[in-house]
Design a protein around this motif. Sequence first.
Motif, PDB file in Angstrom:
ATOM      1  N   ASN A  19       4.135  -0.614   6.956  1.00 25.01           N
ATOM      2  CA  ASN A  19       4.038  -1.739   7.984  1.00 25.01           C
ATOM      3  C   ASN A  19       5.231  -2.109   8.455  1.00 25.01           C
ATOM      4  O   ASN A  19       6.325  -2.435   7.742  1.00 25.01           O
ATOM      5  N   ILE A  20       5.268  -2.441   9.724  1.00 22.06           N
ATOM      6  CA  ILE A  20       6.810  -2.473  10.584  1.00 22.06           C
ATOM      7  C   ILE A  20       7.055  -3.981  10.179  1.00 22.06           C
ATOM      8  O   ILE A  20       8.230  -4.055  10.159  1.00 22.06           O
TER       9      ILE A  20
ATOM     10  N   GLY B  47       0.865  -1.056  -0.174  1.00 22.12           N
ATOM     11  CA  GLY B  47      -0.130   0.058  -0.076  1.00 22.12           C
ATOM     12  C   GLY B  47       0.615   1.279  -0.182  1.00 22.12           C
ATOM     13  O   GLY B  47       1.322   1.725  -0.915  1.00 22.12           O
TER      14      GLY B  47
ATOM     15  N   TRP C 232      -3.728  11.200  24.109  1.00 18.28           N
ATOM     16  CA  TRP C 232      -2.894  10.245  24.395  1.00 18.28           C
ATOM     17  C   TRP C 232      -1.906  10.528  25.235  1.00 18.28           C
ATOM     18  O   TRP C 232      -1.903  11.531  25.891  1.00 18.28           O
TER      19      TRP C 232
ATOM     20  N   ASN D  66       1.994 -11.372   5.297  1.00 17.47           N
ATOM     21  CA  ASN D  66       0.964 -10.633   5.884  1.00 17.47           C
ATOM     22  C   ASN D  66       0.864 -11.367   7.389  1.00 17.47           C
ATOM     23  O   ASN D  66       1.605 -12.297   7.591  1.00 17.47           O
TER      24      ASN D  66
ATOM     25  N   GLY E 160      -7.434 -11.333  -0.516  1.00 18.45           N
ATOM     26  CA  GLY E 160      -7.491 -10.853  -1.997  1.00 18.45           C
ATOM     27  C   GLY E 160      -6.762  -9.386  -1.968  1.00 18.45           C
ATOM     28  O   GLY E 160      -6.179  -8.762  -1.011  1.00 18.45           O
ATOM     29  N   VAL E 161      -6.759  -8.779  -3.023  1.00 13.96           N
ATOM     30  CA  VAL E 161      -6.198  -7.534  -3.110  1.00 13.96           C
ATOM     31  C   VAL E 161      -7.224  -6.293  -3.475  1.00 13.96           C
ATOM     32  O   VAL E 161      -8.076  -6.632  -4.219  1.00 13.96           O
TER      33      VAL E 161
ATOM     34  N   GLY F 249      -5.293   7.150  11.055  1.00 10.43           N
ATOM     35  CA  GLY F 249      -4.218   7.193  11.885  1.00 10.43           C
ATOM     36  C   GLY F 249      -3.685   8.621  12.269  1.00 10.43           C
ATOM     37  O   GLY F 249      -4.194   9.586  11.661  1.00 10.43           O
TER      38      GLY F 249
ATOM     39  N   ASN G 230       6.005  -6.887   5.189  1.00  6.61           N
ATOM     40  CA  ASN G 230       5.416  -7.553   4.304  1.00  6.61           C
ATOM     41  C   ASN G 230       5.036  -7.037   3.013  1.00  6.61           C
ATOM     42  O   ASN G 230       4.552  -7.957   2.040  1.00  6.61           O
TER      43      ASN G 230
ATOM     44  N   ALA H 153      -4.629   1.535   2.873  1.00  8.47           N
ATOM     45  CA  ALA H 153      -4.927   0.268   2.612  1.00  8.47           C
ATOM     46  C   ALA H 153      -4.245  -0.744   3.878  1.00  8.47           C
ATOM     47  O   ALA H 153      -5.340  -1.374   4.437  1.00  8.47           O
TER      48      ALA H 153
ATOM     49  N   PRO I  62      -5.880   2.103  -3.547  1.00  7.24           N
ATOM     50  CA  PRO I  62      -5.150   1.577  -2.630  1.00  7.24           C
ATOM     51  C   PRO I  62      -3.903   1.789  -2.296  1.00  7.24           C
ATOM     52  O   PRO I  62      -3.253   1.579  -1.252  1.00  7.24           O
TER      53      PRO I  62
HETATM   54  C1  FAD Z   1       5.033   5.627  11.522  1.00  8.17           C
HETATM   55  C2  FAD Z   1       3.371   5.024  11.685  1.00  8.17           C
HETATM   56  C3  FAD Z   1       2.644   5.569  12.370  1.00  8.17           C
HETATM   57  C4  FAD Z   1       1.294   4.687  12.445  1.00  8.17           C
HETATM   58  N1  FAD Z   1       0.215   5.183  13.092  1.00  8.17           N
HETATM   59  C5  FAD Z   1      -1.082   4.578  13.052  1.00  8.17           C
HETATM   60  C6  FAD Z   1      -2.132   5.073  13.861  1.00  8.17           C
HETATM   61  O1  FAD Z   1      -2.218   6.162  14.225  1.00  8.17           O
HETATM   62  N2  FAD Z   1      -3.090   4.200  13.727  1.00  8.17           N
HETATM   63  C7  FAD Z   1      -3.248   2.774  13.417  1.00  8.17           C
HETATM   64  O2  FAD Z   1      -4.270   2.164  13.279  1.00  8.17           O
HETATM   65  N3  FAD Z   1      -1.901   2.238  12.766  1.00  8.17           N
HETATM   66  C8  FAD Z   1      -0.709   3.099  12.728  1.00  8.17           C
HETATM   67  N4  FAD Z   1       0.038   2.470  12.187  1.00  8.17           N
HETATM   68  C9  FAD Z   1       0.384   0.991  11.673  1.00  8.17           C
HETATM   69  C10 FAD Z   1      -0.301   1.010  10.186  1.00  8.17           C
HETATM   70  O3  FAD Z   1      -1.817   0.847  10.348  1.00  8.17           O
HETATM   71  C11 FAD Z   1       0.207  -0.164   9.561  1.00  8.17           C
HETATM   72  O4  FAD Z   1       1.628  -0.199   9.343  1.00  8.17           O
HETATM   73  C12 FAD Z   1      -0.285  -0.290   8.164  1.00  8.17           C
HETATM   74  O5  FAD Z   1      -0.105  -1.923   7.738  1.00  8.17           O
HETATM   75  C13 FAD Z   1       0.121   0.495   7.351  1.00  8.17           C
HETATM   76  O6  FAD Z   1      -0.427   0.422   6.019  1.00  8.17           O
HETATM   77  P1  FAD Z   1       0.390   0.598   4.553  1.00  8.17           P
HETATM   78  O7  FAD Z   1      -0.486   0.417   3.475  1.00  8.17           O
HETATM   79  O8  FAD Z   1       1.087   1.628   4.730  1.00  8.17           O
HETATM   80  O9  FAD Z   1       1.659  -0.470   4.597  1.00  8.17           O
HETATM   81  P2  FAD Z   1       1.884  -1.897   3.714  1.00  8.17           P
HETATM   82  O10 FAD Z   1       3.382  -2.169   4.534  1.00  8.17           O
HETATM   83  O11 FAD Z   1       2.224  -1.233   2.225  1.00  8.17           O
HETATM   84  O12 FAD Z   1       0.867  -2.841   3.719  1.00  8.17           O
HETATM   85  C14 FAD Z   1       0.709  -3.542   4.727  1.00  8.17           C
HETATM   86  C15 FAD Z   1       0.001  -4.873   4.652  1.00  8.17           C
HETATM   87  O13 FAD Z   1      -1.242  -4.374   4.242  1.00  8.17           O
HETATM   88  C16 FAD Z   1      -1.685  -5.384   3.130  1.00  8.17           C
HETATM   89  N5  FAD Z   1      -1.951  -4.568   2.011  1.00  8.17           N
HETATM   90  C17 FAD Z   1      -1.783  -3.444   1.663  1.00  8.17           C
HETATM   91  N6  FAD Z   1      -2.328  -3.066   0.629  1.00  8.17           N
HETATM   92  C18 FAD Z   1      -3.136  -3.969   0.336  1.00  8.17           C
HETATM   93  C19 FAD Z   1      -4.315  -3.993  -0.726  1.00  8.17           C
HETATM   94  N7  FAD Z   1      -4.487  -3.072  -1.596  1.00  8.17           N
HETATM   95  N8  FAD Z   1      -4.909  -5.312  -0.676  1.00  8.17           N
HETATM   96  C20 FAD Z   1      -4.724  -5.967   0.222  1.00  8.17           C
HETATM   97  N9  FAD Z   1      -3.986  -6.176   1.069  1.00  8.17           N
HETATM   98  C21 FAD Z   1      -2.827  -5.076   1.239  1.00  8.17           C
HETATM   99  C22 FAD Z   1      -0.483  -6.410   2.734  1.00  8.17           C
HETATM  100  O14 FAD Z   1      -0.418  -7.565   3.355  1.00  8.17           O
HETATM  101  C23 FAD Z   1       0.792  -5.529   3.273  1.00  8.17           C
HETATM  102  O15 FAD Z   1       1.760  -6.327   3.688  1.00  8.17           O
HETATM  103  C24 FAD Z   1       1.201   3.340  12.116  1.00  8.17           C
HETATM  104  C25 FAD Z   1       2.651   2.748  11.291  1.00  8.17           C
HETATM  105  C26 FAD Z   1       3.730   3.820  11.311  1.00  8.17           C
HETATM  106  C27 FAD Z   1       4.861   3.143  10.534  1.00  8.17           C
END
Ligand code: FAD
Length: 460
Positions: free
Chosen positions: A77-78, A73, A246, A455, A197-198, A132, A81, A140, A111
Motif C-alpha cells: 500500500n502506497i 499483508g 487500458w 488505514n 479486524g484482522v 490486480g 500503513n 489482503a 493473508p
Molecule cells: C505496484 C502496485 C500495483 C497495484 N495494482 C493494483 C491493481 O491492479 N488493482 C488494484 O485494485 N490495486 C492495485 N494496487 C493497490 C493495492 O490494491 C493496494 O496497495 C493494497 O492495499 C495492497 O495490499 P497489500 O496487502 O500488499 O498492502 P499492505 O500495505 O500490506 O496492507 C495495506 C493495508 O491493508 C490492511 N490489511 C492488510 N492485511 C490485512 C489483514 N490481514 N487484515 C486486515 N487488514 C489488513 C491494513 O490496513 C494495511 O495497512 C497496486 C499497488 C501497487 C503498489
Amino acid sequence: MKTQTSKAKEELKGSIKGRVLVPDDPGYEEARQVWNAMIDRRPAVIVQCVQADDVPPVIRFARKNGLQLSIRGAGHNIAGNALCDNGLTIDFSRMKNVRVDAGKKRAYVEPGATLADLDEATQAHSLATPVGINSTTGIAGLTLGGGFGWLTRKYGMTVDNLVSVDMITAEGKKLRASESENADLFWAIRGGGGNFGVVTQFEFQLFPLGPEIVAGLIVFPFNQAKQILTKYRQFVNSAPEELNVWVVLRKAPPLPFLPESVHGKEVVILPIFYSGAVAEAEKLIAPLRAFGTALGEHIGAQPYVQWQKAFDPLLTPGARNYWKSHNFTELADGALDAIIESAAKLPSPQCEIFMGLIAGAPNRIAADAMAYGHRDAKFVLNVHGRWDEAKDDQKGIGWAREFFKASAPYASAGAYVNFMTEEEGDRVAAAYGSNYDRLVEIKKRYDPANVFHLNQNIKP
Ligand SMILES: Cc1cc2nc3c(=O)[nH]c(=O)nc-3n(C[C@H](O)[C@H](O)[C@H](O)COP(=O)(O)OP(=O)(O)OC[C@H]3O[C@@H](n4cnc5c(N)ncnc54)[C@H](O)[C@@H]3O)c2cc1C
C-alpha cells in the motif's frame, strides 16, 4: 524503549508460534521494508505470525501495552500503513498459503499471499478470480479495499467474488463473516479496508480461465494521443467484457519491439487482455491498431500467470512513489486534455498516467451492496509519480497534485481507497460517499476504541 521491547519479545514469544522481531534483531531491517521507499517507519515490535491463533494474543498484548497496531499483508500500500512508528506490526509475510478446491471452485487464501501465490495455485486448475495487475501486490490489502484487474469487466471487483473471511476482532475474538454469518461485518470489510479486524483467511469464488489468454501491448506516438484517447473512449463502449484495454501514457521503456529512437520518448500504450477463445482475439483487437500509426506491438497467446507478471519489472519495490487517483463514469474531452497535458510534463522516466477500464460486471451491483460502492465508475485513473531520489520528491509530488486538480472537474464522486496516500485522510468520508454512515455504525460496534486506525480510517 529497550526494556519495553525486550520484555515484549519474551512475553510474546511465550504465547505465539510466530517470530518476534525488535530493532537490532537480524531480519528486523528487512521486515520493515515496504514497496514504497518513501515510507521509513520503525515499529517497536514486528510479529511474523505463522498461524491465525498467533493473532489474538498479539492484539491483546498491543492493547495492554498501549502500542498502536498496524497490519501488513504484502506491504504494497502506497500510504505505508502496514508499518507504524514505535508500535506493533502484525506481519503476515510468513502466511502465504493458498488452498484450492477445484470441485467447488473456491480458493482459501492466507493473508500474506500475493497475487502471484493466488494466480499460480488457481491456474494449476485453469481457474482464476479477478485481482490486480502486478503479481507482487498483496491479496489482503487489495481485497479489503476493492480490487480490480484484467478480469474485472467480466467477473467484477475482487470483493465481488469474496465468499467469506475468517477474522480476529479488536477484542481478540475469532469469527467468520459472510452473507449468512455476521453479515454486517462482511458488508463492511468488502471495501472498508483493515478498519474492522484482522483477516486470517479469505475465501474466493473462482471461474474457469485459460491457462492461455491473449494479451500484449500496442504502442503509439505521443503526438497522436488525442486521437487515440478519443477512439479508445468510443471503442470501449461496445467492446465485449472478455476484452479489457487500458491506457498508459509514459516515456517508453526500452522494449525490444520498439525502435531504439523511441526509447525514453513519451508514448501512448494500450495494454490489451482477452480472456475469450484465442481464435476470436485477432478480429476484436484489429480495430485498435487503426487508432493511429503504431510504433510497435507485442501481442500473443500466453499463460495468464505470465501476463500477470508482465508489469512487474516496471513496478519493483524500492522507488519513491506518490499517487493520486480519480474514478470516471465517462471520459469528457476536458479529462482527455488534462491527461495529455500532464503526460507531456512527466517529471521522471518512471512516472506514468494510467487508466484502468472496469466497465461491466462491477456496474451491475448496487452501490449499497457492500462498503465498496463506486458502481458507476467505468474507469479508474491513477497518476503514478515514481522516482528514485528524495531530492526529486517535491517535483514529483507537485506534478501529481497538479494533474489531480486539473482532472478533478471531470471525475465522478468517491475515490478508490487502495490508491489513496497517507495524507488524504480528509478524503475518506468522501471516498465512501453514502455508505460512510453505515461504516461508522459498524466500526462503533466492532472497534469502538479504534484499535485498527492505521488505514484509511473510519472513525467510530
Ligand atoms: C505496484 C502496485 C500495483 C497495484 N495494482 C493494483 C491493481 O491492479 N488493482 C488494484 O485494485 N490495486 C492495485 N494496487 C493497490 C493495492 O490494491 C493496494 O496497495 C493494497 O492495499 C495492497 O495490499 P497489500 O496487502 O500488499 O498492502 P499492505 O500495505 O500490506 O496492507 C495495506 C493495508 O491493508 C490492511 N490489511 C492488510 N492485511 C490485512 C489483514 N490481514 N487484515 C486486515 N487488514 C489488513 C491494513 O490496513 C494495511 O495497512 C497496486 C499497488 C501497487 C503498489
